[in-house]
Design an enzyme around this catalytic site. Structure first.
Site, PDB file in Angstrom:
ATOM      1  CB  ILE A 471      -1.481  -1.874   9.623  1.00 15.15           C
ATOM      2  CG1 ILE A 471      -1.614  -3.105  10.531  1.00 15.15           C
ATOM      3  CG2 ILE A 471      -0.136  -1.853   8.927  1.00 15.15           C
ATOM      4  CD1 ILE A 471      -1.593  -4.428   9.775  1.00 15.15           C
ATOM      5  CB  ILE A 635      -3.060  -9.257  27.430  1.00 13.78           C
ATOM      6  CG1 ILE A 635      -3.433 -10.657  26.938  1.00 13.78           C
ATOM      7  CG2 ILE A 635      -3.931  -8.195  26.775  1.00 13.78           C
ATOM      8  CD1 ILE A 635      -3.223 -10.890  25.451  1.00 13.78           C
ATOM      9  CD  GLN A 644      -5.364  -5.890  16.110  1.00 10.95           C
ATOM     10  OE1 GLN A 644      -4.953  -6.603  15.208  1.00 10.95           O
ATOM     11  NE2 GLN A 644      -5.859  -4.698  15.883  1.00 10.95           N
ATOM     12  CE  LYS A 707       2.515 -18.269  23.525  1.00 14.17           C
ATOM     13  NZ  LYS A 707       1.611 -19.433  23.637  1.00 14.17           N
ATOM     14  N   GLY A 708       1.487 -12.145  20.158  1.00 12.67           N
ATOM     15  CA  GLY A 708       0.888 -11.502  18.997  1.00 12.67           C
ATOM     16  C   GLY A 708      -0.572 -11.863  18.830  1.00 12.67           C
ATOM     17  CD  GLU A 711      -1.591 -12.280  11.027  1.00 11.38           C
ATOM     18  OE1 GLU A 711      -1.496 -11.682   9.939  1.00 11.38           O
ATOM     19  OE2 GLU A 711      -1.063 -11.853  12.068  1.00 11.38           O
TER      20      GLU A 711
END
Length: 750
Positions: A471, A635, A644, A707-708, A711
């Site tokens: 996305i 990372i 991000q 971990k992402g 958000e």
């Protein structure tokens, strides 16, 4: 020999970048089929009521119009709610376009015009005449809060408030320092660059290929099959490129329903694209009222935390977010009481918007922590550090890794926090009042079920296949880097095929779980390749591997070798050639470890430092510096990772200072449903953003240690800005966004 180029930790440019910047990456509305028809939706002009009459005669007579659909002639679709549910469905009744004469929200589609051209469909839609029996709208959360209720069914179990612990009321009353404040946040609306669109191509055999703006091709695929009773093999959904989403594309939208409905009915290809104004009527961050009651001892220890939130939802669904639970796990406190309620409004169903629940929660929690720090008389950063907790008190679970204290320390050093003057209004530069604010951020690090196929060819080329979406977060690039790392090649040797419902199954892209989940599935697929190659090699005469287990082998320079001595090995081409094979494939799968989940949980963390300058005469706030220190595991790509966080910070600035859906509560209609009057941060609003990664390889969070990042970048930013404005002006603002008029009212006398 090592990889041709560094892979993990290398800031590889996005492999889809050239296609996007040259305009050759095809998006959902950019596919064409000879003889294609175009659809355009007419929208309701009331917020609640019923259609008294609808006249489509003039529209039907317009040149080029093929058919006009209303609730009176809509083709049949599934009758049960269950068939309309999607992967991220909510309790209640999913919206069914053109189902009946009922109007549930402003902008609801009341008709679909299908014509030979987009212009004809659009112009004919203006000719539809609708008369209504309007009901009184109910859109103001500050009024409707009196009717709030506890949702009877949880959207997800983790969205239920955790059970109280200790005695929050008694501890609050006994504490020497306490605050009891409310924060009001107005609704925010998604504004991704790409409009929602669906192009349904009718193939010669009657099957459908649907190009859809979505965060999950398989979610849209299953929705279409269930609603229209189609066989899974007769529908393929593609979303190879997605022009921004961050939650707006999790659930199928009505343009998908309309495109497929018309294509099936008319037996032709049909494209339906929303207008920009239509985008404002769906998937928005709900207006929220949060009451924070915090108490602390004289030495700054939290004694009581009470957090109550009320959020808006629609008449037909109970949209819910995990808002209050964050207040029970971010800081150490033995007396906690959390509660959450909804209020029905005549608005469309809200939806997930970057860090849903957490972005809202930390706006209030971190503002309240700042208020309490000042009540105690303690530096806000010191106050947070004093209440650091190393485990999850909500569920009594160990946290797999947590470097938040390092984020505080490193972020403060980079920002220069030690030079901060504690007294509000005490830092000034000419006409500017200067304020420094800080906030914490936390987000769940989730691993979901995911599959991927990886194919290795004798010449060293690699193909990765998964249904995962990109996305704008860099999924193409990350998956290429994982495969390259595991198979000992440069990332330029990897082709990534994603965004297609026919590929191996994954979840929708959301929750910051795609890199961890699909990346780990690719890693697992690469391991299967090594296992297969070892098995094939061991069937060859005089192979050099003996009884070495696969864990002791690696692939380097297109050879299967011993990891400890890469001079011992065989070329991939020789292994495959010996067995007459043109390639070798691995099918990787990952899923959460249910046993581990009984003892451990994983989160990403952040510390956000913000400098705000407020013009003492005009009240204009400028966020001139942001330092965001992030603890998010391994990372893989510092360039995409930094992007991000930059995007998250900018969205946080919008939440704090700009974004507000303005509703005329007399009519229940959105008044600023365009990007001219709905304010978002522009270039002039964004200054220096410094991103710091505190790396940790958390193999318990995901097999690849990730971990992402999607958000965590936004969480805490809004509160840090609000805290900085207080530090600059001495006035607390609890109504978001904090616009210039509000700041002017609270400015000190010159």
């Amino acid at each position: 020999m090592l990889n041709e180029k560094p892979v993990f930790g290398f800031p590889l440019p996005r492999i889809d970048g050239p296609l996007k910047v040259t305009g050759t990456a095809p998006y959902a509305a950019e596919y064409y089929d000879p003889g294609m028809l175009f659809g355009y939706a007419a929208q309701a002009t009331i917020a609640s009521g019923r259609i008294a009459s609808i006249d489509t005669m003039e529209a039907e007579a317009y040149p080029g119009v093929v058919k006009v659909y209303t609730y009176k002639n809509r083709p049949s679709a599934a009758r049960s709610d269950k068939k309309w549910k999607d992967e991220v469905a909510l309790p209640g009744h999913p919206f069914r376009p053109l189902e009946n004469d009922r109007i549930l929200f402003d902008g609801q589609p009341v008709a679909l015009v299908v014509a030979e051209s987009f212009e004809a469909a659009r112009d004919a839609a203006d000719l539809i005449r609708v008369e209504y029996h309007p009901d009184e709208p109910h859109t103001d959360i500050t009024v409707e809060r009196a009717k709030s209720y506890v949702p009877p069914e949880a959207r997800k179990e983790e969205m239920r408030p955790t059970d109280p612990r200790g005695d929050a009321e008694r501890a609050y009353e006994a504490a020497p320092f306490k605050i009891d404040v409310e924060y009001l946040q107005q609704g925010e609306h998604h504004n991704p660059m790409e409009l929602f669109a669906s192009t349904a191509i009718r193939n010669e055999d009657g099957t459908l290929t649907v190009y859809d703006k979505t965060q999950g091709s398989q979610n849209s695929h299953d929705y279409v099959c269930n609603v229209f009773g189609l066989k899974p093999e007769d529908v393929r959904v593609v979303n190879a490129y997605v022009g921004g989403a961050f939650g707006s594309g999790l659930r199928p939208k009505h343009q998908l329903f309309f495109a497929v409905m018309a294509s099936l009915d008319l037996e032709r290809s049909v494209k339906v694209e929303m207008s920009r104004s239509e985008m404002f009527y769906l998937t928005w961050r709900p207006a929220t009222i949060q009451r924070m009651q915090l108490a602390a001892s004289a030495d700054g220890q939290l004694m009581s935390v009470r957090h109550h939130a009320i959020q808006t939802t629609s008449l037909h669904e109970d949209y819910q977010e995990n808002v209050v639970n964050w207040s029970g796990l971010t800081y150490k406190c033995d007396n906690v009481k959390l509660s959450y309620e909804l209020v029905k409004t005549t608005l469309s169903t809200p939806g997930d918007m970057r860090a849903p629940g957490a972005a809202t929660a930390f706006l209030a929690l971190e503002s309240a922590m700042d208020e309490l720090a000042y009540a105690v008389g303690m530096d806000p950063l010191e106050f947070r550090g004093r209440n650091f907790v190393s485990y999850d008190q909500n569920d009594d679970l160990e946290i797999t890794s947590k470097e938040l204290d390092t984020c505080y320390r490193v972020g403060a050093e980079r920002f220069g926090w030690d030079k901060r003057s504690h007294e509000p209004g005490s830092m000034r530069d000419g006409n500017d009042l200067i304020g420094w604010g800080v906030a914490t951020g936390v987000w769940e690090a989730t691993l979901t079920q995911a599959e991927a196929k990886v194919r290795l060819f004798p010449d060293g080329k690699i193909t990765v296949m998964a249904a995962a979406s990109d996305i704008g977060t860099g999924t193409y690039t990350i998956l290429a880097q994982v495969a390259a790392q595991e198979l000992g090649r440069g990332a330029e040797r990897v082709s990534v095929l994603i965004g297609d419902s026919s590929l191996p199954k994954t979840s929708v892209e959301g929750g910051s779980w795609t890199a961890a989940s699909s990346g780990s599935a690719v890693q697992a697929g690469c391991l299967e390749i090594r296992k297969t190659l070892l098995s094939l090699a061991q069937k060859m005469d005089n192979h050099p591997f003996g009884n070495a287990p696969v864990e002791e082998l690696a692939i380097r320079d297109n050879r299967l070798v011993l990891d400890r001595n890469d001079q011992v090995g065989l070329s991939i081409a020789d292994i495959l050639g010996h067995h007459g094979m043109s390639s070798v494939e691995g099918h990787g799968k990952v899923a959460p470890d249910q046993e581990q989940a009984k003892k451990f949980t994983s989160y990403t963390h952040s510390a956000v430092f913000v400098e705000v300058r407020v013009d003492v005469e005009l009240g204009v706030p400028r966020v001139t510096r942001v330092v965001s220190a992030i603890d998010a595991g391994r990372i893989i790509n510092p360039k995409t990772a930094r992007s991000q966080i930059l995007g998250g910070v900018v969205m946080g600035l919008g939440m704090a200072l700009h974004e507000e859906g303005m509703i005329d509560h007399r009519t229940g209609r959105i008044m600023n449903h365009n990007i001219a009057e709905y304010h978002v941060p522009a270039h002039a609003d964004v200054h220096d953003i410094d991103v710091i990664f505190i790396e940790e390889e958390d193999r318990m969070a995901s097999p690849i240690g990730v971990k992402g990042l999607g958000e965590i970048g936004i969480i805490g930013v809004g509160a840090a800005v609000a805290n900085a404005i207080f530090h600059a002006t001495g006035t607390r603002h609890r109504h978001f966004p904090i616009t210039i008029d509000k700041i002017m009212e609270g400015l000190p006398a010159i």
